[in-house]
Write a protein that holds these residues in place. Structure first.
Motif, PDB file in Angstrom:
ATOM      1  N   GLY A  17       0.744  -1.245  -0.120  1.00  0.00           N
ATOM      2  CA  GLY A  17       0.046   0.086   0.007  1.00  0.00           C
ATOM      3  C   GLY A  17       0.914   1.070   0.065  1.00  0.00           C
ATOM      4  O   GLY A  17       0.518   2.168  -0.720  1.00  0.00           O
ATOM      5  N   ALA A  18       1.831   1.235   0.771  1.00  0.00           N
ATOM      6  CA  ALA A  18       2.839   2.473   0.721  1.00  0.00           C
ATOM      7  C   ALA A  18       3.488   2.636  -0.404  1.00  0.00           C
ATOM      8  O   ALA A  18       3.759   3.896  -0.937  1.00  0.00           O
ATOM      9  N   LYS A  19       3.954   1.967  -1.107  1.00  0.00           N
ATOM     10  CA  LYS A  19       4.446   1.792  -2.457  1.00  0.00           C
ATOM     11  C   LYS A  19       3.794   2.355  -3.527  1.00  0.00           C
ATOM     12  O   LYS A  19       4.423   3.337  -4.174  1.00  0.00           O
ATOM     13  N   LEU A  20       2.416   2.122  -3.490  1.00  0.00           N
ATOM     14  CA  LEU A  20       1.379   2.653  -4.542  1.00  0.00           C
ATOM     15  C   LEU A  20       1.334   4.259  -4.157  1.00  0.00           C
ATOM     16  O   LEU A  20       1.265   5.127  -4.911  1.00  0.00           O
ATOM     17  N   LEU A  21       1.074   4.477  -2.833  1.00  0.00           N
ATOM     18  CA  LEU A  21       0.763   5.676  -2.264  1.00  0.00           C
ATOM     19  C   LEU A  21       2.180   6.674  -2.743  1.00  0.00           C
ATOM     20  O   LEU A  21       2.072   7.672  -3.449  1.00  0.00           O
TER      21      LEU A  21
ATOM     22  N   ALA B 221       3.795  -3.924  -7.502  1.00  0.00           N
ATOM     23  CA  ALA B 221       4.157  -3.576  -6.233  1.00  0.00           C
ATOM     24  C   ALA B 221       4.327  -4.592  -5.110  1.00  0.00           C
ATOM     25  O   ALA B 221       5.483  -5.036  -5.035  1.00  0.00           O
ATOM     26  N   ALA B 222       3.369  -5.648  -5.299  1.00  0.00           N
ATOM     27  CA  ALA B 222       3.674  -6.922  -4.633  1.00  0.00           C
ATOM     28  C   ALA B 222       4.631  -7.982  -4.931  1.00  0.00           C
ATOM     29  O   ALA B 222       5.622  -8.251  -4.355  1.00  0.00           O
ATOM     30  N   ALA B 223       4.684  -7.902  -6.311  1.00  0.00           N
ATOM     31  CA  ALA B 223       5.690  -8.919  -7.181  1.00  0.00           C
ATOM     32  C   ALA B 223       7.136  -8.331  -6.765  1.00  0.00           C
ATOM     33  O   ALA B 223       8.232  -9.141  -6.536  1.00  0.00           O
ATOM     34  N   ASN B 224       7.246  -6.926  -6.782  1.00  0.00           N
ATOM     35  CA  ASN B 224       8.572  -6.406  -6.612  1.00  0.00           C
ATOM     36  C   ASN B 224       9.168  -6.005  -5.123  1.00  0.00           C
ATOM     37  O   ASN B 224       9.805  -5.281  -4.855  1.00  0.00           O
ATOM     38  N   LEU B 225       8.142  -6.604  -4.174  1.00  0.00           N
ATOM     39  CA  LEU B 225       8.669  -6.101  -2.702  1.00  0.00           C
ATOM     40  C   LEU B 225       9.865  -6.717  -2.410  1.00  0.00           C
ATOM     41  O   LEU B 225      10.387  -7.907  -2.473  1.00  0.00           O
ATOM     42  N   MET B 226      10.798  -5.511  -1.772  1.00  0.00           N
ATOM     43  CA  MET B 226      11.907  -6.179  -1.205  1.00  0.00           C
ATOM     44  C   MET B 226      11.900  -5.972   0.457  1.00  0.00           C
ATOM     45  O   MET B 226      11.329  -5.380   0.888  1.00  0.00           O
TER      46      MET B 226
ATOM     47  N   SER C 259      10.869  -2.185   6.353  1.00  0.00           N
ATOM     48  CA  SER C 259      11.209  -1.556   7.512  1.00  0.00           C
ATOM     49  C   SER C 259      11.181   0.085   7.364  1.00  0.00           C
ATOM     50  O   SER C 259      11.684   0.899   7.997  1.00  0.00           O
ATOM     51  N   GLN C 260      10.284   0.441   6.326  1.00  0.00           N
ATOM     52  CA  GLN C 260      10.105   1.990   6.309  1.00  0.00           C
ATOM     53  C   GLN C 260       9.508   2.410   7.429  1.00  0.00           C
ATOM     54  O   GLN C 260       8.557   1.749   8.196  1.00  0.00           O
ATOM     55  N   ALA C 261       9.553   3.809   7.730  1.00  0.00           N
ATOM     56  CA  ALA C 261       9.361   4.371   8.881  1.00  0.00           C
ATOM     57  C   ALA C 261       7.583   4.682   8.852  1.00  0.00           C
ATOM     58  O   ALA C 261       7.054   4.414  10.178  1.00  0.00           O
ATOM     59  N   ASP C 262       7.059   4.702   8.079  1.00  0.00           N
ATOM     60  CA  ASP C 262       5.586   5.263   8.118  1.00  0.00           C
ATOM     61  C   ASP C 262       4.480   4.265   7.587  1.00  0.00           C
ATOM     62  O   ASP C 262       3.327   4.479   7.769  1.00  0.00           O
TER      63      ASP C 262
ATOM     64  N   VAL D 145      -1.810   4.387   5.170  1.00  0.00           N
ATOM     65  CA  VAL D 145      -0.999   3.073   4.808  1.00  0.00           C
ATOM     66  C   VAL D 145      -1.928   1.938   4.905  1.00  0.00           C
ATOM     67  O   VAL D 145      -2.394   1.208   4.406  1.00  0.00           O
ATOM     68  N   GLY D 146      -2.677   1.927   6.386  1.00  0.00           N
ATOM     69  CA  GLY D 146      -3.561   0.883   6.770  1.00  0.00           C
ATOM     70  C   GLY D 146      -4.564   0.785   5.847  1.00  0.00           C
ATOM     71  O   GLY D 146      -4.905  -0.256   5.450  1.00  0.00           O
ATOM     72  N   GLU D 147      -5.084   1.975   5.364  1.00  0.00           N
ATOM     73  CA  GLU D 147      -6.245   1.928   4.720  1.00  0.00           C
ATOM     74  C   GLU D 147      -6.016   1.526   3.181  1.00  0.00           C
ATOM     75  O   GLU D 147      -6.835   0.739   2.607  1.00  0.00           O
ATOM     76  N   ALA D 148      -4.775   1.809   2.993  1.00  0.00           N
ATOM     77  CA  ALA D 148      -4.426   1.552   1.329  1.00  0.00           C
ATOM     78  C   ALA D 148      -4.303  -0.079   1.431  1.00  0.00           C
ATOM     79  O   ALA D 148      -4.618  -0.874   0.613  1.00  0.00           O
TER      80      ALA D 148
END
Ligand code: CDP
Length: 213
Positions: free
Chosen positions: A39-43, A58-63, A68-71, A77-80
């Motif tokens: 969700g955070a990547k998309l936003l 975005a899911a396929a390319n998750l690293m 460990s991103q801060a937000d 982000v929870g909503e997304a």
């Protein structure tokens, strides 16, 4: 040893999972973080959570670093996360990582605790212990409000309550891996329990399961 902890938002899954993992020396995975990271990547990329193709990419390319991103804990982000979690192609992309974590836990651990919405029903139906942790809507909204304020976020109760209600409806109403207890899960209503009582209860359940094995 695999312990699955499922349940709605702010039922106390994360705290319980971390304490169990520490007490039993198991690895611990908060699977909500995977959905939050997508969700955070998309936003961050200015894309809409409703864009299924972008969400799948975005899911396929998750690293690993994305987790460990801060937000990631913010309400936005929870909503997304809850929106992209309804796309079956996103769920499919995240499945292999979760299953591998459970069956081949990192750091030489002998087992894992996973918390989420569909751990006992989809990710690890073979889990040794399946807990469905829940609590009344108002109690969960009050817990989330306290959590947000402790983190310094501005929050008001009626809004948190409404968002929690919307999130519950979306998580339970979606066609792909909806939030529900597995048939053989132990359902624990924590409305009147503090986190120590919840931890002791689940530790006792886990120990009795393995004492008889
Ligand atoms: O912190 P909170 O319990 O509100 O949410 P979370 O566990 O971090 O999960 C965020 C969102 O991801 C949830 O609203 C679910 O829609 C989704 N999720 C899911 O679909 N499946 C999981 N195993 C974990 C989370």
């Amino acid at each position: 040893m695999i312990i699955a902890i499922d349940g709605p938002s702010a039922a106390g899954k994360g705290t319980l999972a971390r304490r169990l993992a520490a007490a039993l020396d198991l690895a611990c995975l908060d699977t909500g973080l995977l959905y939050r990271a997508v969700g955070a990547k998309l936003l961050a990329g200015g894309q809409m959570p409703g864009d299924r193709a972008a969400a799948e990419r975005a899911a396929a390319n998750l690293m690993p670093g994305d987790l460990s991103q801060a937000d990631l804990r913010s309400e936005a982000v929870g909503e997304a996360a809850s929106e992209i979690a309804a796309h079956p192609e996103v769920r499919a992309r995240l499945l292999a990582f979760q299953r591998r974590f459970a069956t081949e836990p990192p750091d030489g651990k002998v087992g894992a605790v996973l918390d989420g919405r569909d751990i006992a029903t989809v990710v690890c139906p073979q889990a040794d212990v399946k807990i469905f942790l829940t609590a009344g809507l108002e109690a969960r909204a009050a817990r989330r409000l306290k959590e947000l304020r402790e983190r310094g976020e501005e929050a008001i109760y009626p809004r948190v309550l409404q968002e929690m209600q919307d999130r519950d409806a979306r998580d339970s109403g979606r066609a792909a891996a909806p939030l529900r207890p597995a048939d053989d899960a132990i359902v624990l209503d924590t409305t009147e329990m503090d986190s120590d009582a919840v931890f002791e209860a689940v530790l006792a359940i886990t120990r009795s399961r393995f004492a008889g094995a």
